[in-house]
Design an enzyme around this catalytic site. Sequence first.
Site, mmCIF file in Angstrom:
data_model
loop_
_atom_site.group_PDB
_atom_site.id
_atom_site.type_symbol
_atom_site.label_atom_id
_atom_site.label_comp_id
_atom_site.label_asym_id
_atom_site.label_seq_id
_atom_site.Cartn_x
_atom_site.Cartn_y
_atom_site.Cartn_z
ATOM 1 N N GLN A 132 -15.319 -2.221 43.826
ATOM 2 C CA GLN A 132 -13.926 -2.494 44.175
ATOM 3 C C GLN A 132 -13.465 -1.692 45.380
ATOM 4 O O GLN A 132 -12.403 -1.948 45.933
ATOM 5 C CB GLN A 132 -13.026 -2.194 42.977
ATOM 6 C CG GLN A 132 -12.941 -0.732 42.610
ATOM 7 C CD GLN A 132 -12.166 -0.503 41.324
ATOM 8 O OE1 GLN A 132 -12.672 -0.732 40.234
ATOM 9 N NE2 GLN A 132 -10.923 -0.037 41.451
ATOM 10 N N CYS A 138 -9.469 -2.963 39.600
ATOM 11 C CA CYS A 138 -10.361 -2.993 38.443
ATOM 12 C C CYS A 138 -9.996 -4.109 37.474
ATOM 13 O O CYS A 138 -10.871 -4.714 36.844
ATOM 14 C CB CYS A 138 -10.350 -1.648 37.737
ATOM 15 S SG CYS A 138 -8.718 -1.131 37.145
ATOM 16 N N HIS A 275 -8.088 2.197 33.252
ATOM 17 C CA HIS A 275 -9.113 1.564 34.079
ATOM 18 C C HIS A 275 -9.706 0.402 33.294
ATOM 19 O O HIS A 275 -9.960 0.515 32.095
ATOM 20 C CB HIS A 275 -10.194 2.583 34.422
ATOM 21 C CG HIS A 275 -11.282 2.054 35.291
ATOM 22 N ND1 HIS A 275 -11.044 1.393 36.480
ATOM 23 C CD2 HIS A 275 -12.638 2.084 35.143
ATOM 24 C CE1 HIS A 275 -12.195 1.051 37.029
ATOM 25 N NE2 HIS A 275 -13.176 1.455 36.237
ATOM 26 N N ASN A 295 -19.141 -1.049 35.066
ATOM 27 C CA ASN A 295 -18.025 -0.601 35.887
ATOM 28 C C ASN A 295 -18.024 -1.362 37.210
ATOM 29 O O ASN A 295 -18.941 -2.149 37.488
ATOM 30 C CB ASN A 295 -18.140 0.914 36.132
ATOM 31 C CG ASN A 295 -16.820 1.547 36.523
ATOM 32 O OD1 ASN A 295 -15.790 0.877 36.661
ATOM 33 N ND2 ASN A 295 -16.825 2.856 36.722
#
Length: 328
Positions: A132, A138, A275, A295
């Site tokens: 990102q 996110c 997140h 992630n």
Amino acid sequence: MMIRYLLVLVSCVCAGIDGLSEIFLDKEWEEFKQAYHKVYTPREEITRKSVWLKNRDVITKHNLEADLGHHSFRLGMNEYGDMTTEEATAMLNGVRGSGFVNGSTFLPPNNLKLPKTVDWRKEGYVTPVKNQRRCGSCWAFSAIGALEGQHFRKTGKLVALSEQNLIDCSKENLGCFIGLMDNAYKYISRNGGIDTEESYQYIGKKDTCKFQQSHVGATCTGFVRVTNGELNLQKAVASVGPISVAIDASRRSFHLYKEGVYDEEACSRLMSFIHAVVVVGYGTFQGKDYWLVKNSWGTSWGMEGYIMMSRNKDDQCGISSHALYPTV
């Protein structure tokens, strides 16, 4: 006379060691900048190097403690090593507060037998790790990750979808600042689909909406909320596929995570800075239950972009508090 000579000799040796340490640190700093394409102004470099040195010390201390058995995970330098915890949290965590709205509720299949281990990467449900960059998007990556999995489940085709499409066009969300996965799915459903990543590439900042119906890679009819704790999340992961979740990722140990089962007592279940990530499996490693989490911070972070987060530890980091997946 001999004692004075020895003291002078020791002082010279210590000075020499300090000088060598400084040379090695300077070399390591230069290698860090080259590896992650860091360019600073002269004044900024002083600040960034100071932060990097502090993070380096934290990593060294933590890993020594891990070697002694005090931690189940290790830290490592990554592309965010020149950022303070506060900077990383503010820049990379793009979900705020608890403004999640209700959707349909997940009902586990009858007579579901839970496998000991699940890894949807091995079944073709998961695209490569994305980055990102310095954008709090996110929420878009998490929503897309779960949708890519559900699209594969329905069609047998793994298609990388466009986070940039969401950042630019989802008016309920605020681009690189704030967003909710719920709103992302509402946009995709109302919009008649979302473009492919290939046709609508990521630039890491909000721009004008360039959605084209002819480039749609997947559609979505709504979303399902997974409630009632970690056991239900485990059932959803086992029976549905990758699940979009929100976690507390505000700890330095998270930003510098490298490997092992992330067990952080300071990680909160009551999150203000949140997140968004994707749970793509679960299992047990060296006697510790974990969630396998994808992630969106690139492959320099963690285990090539993944983290094993503690499972069955009283919902550590709030991992089951805001879980959902799209319907397609």
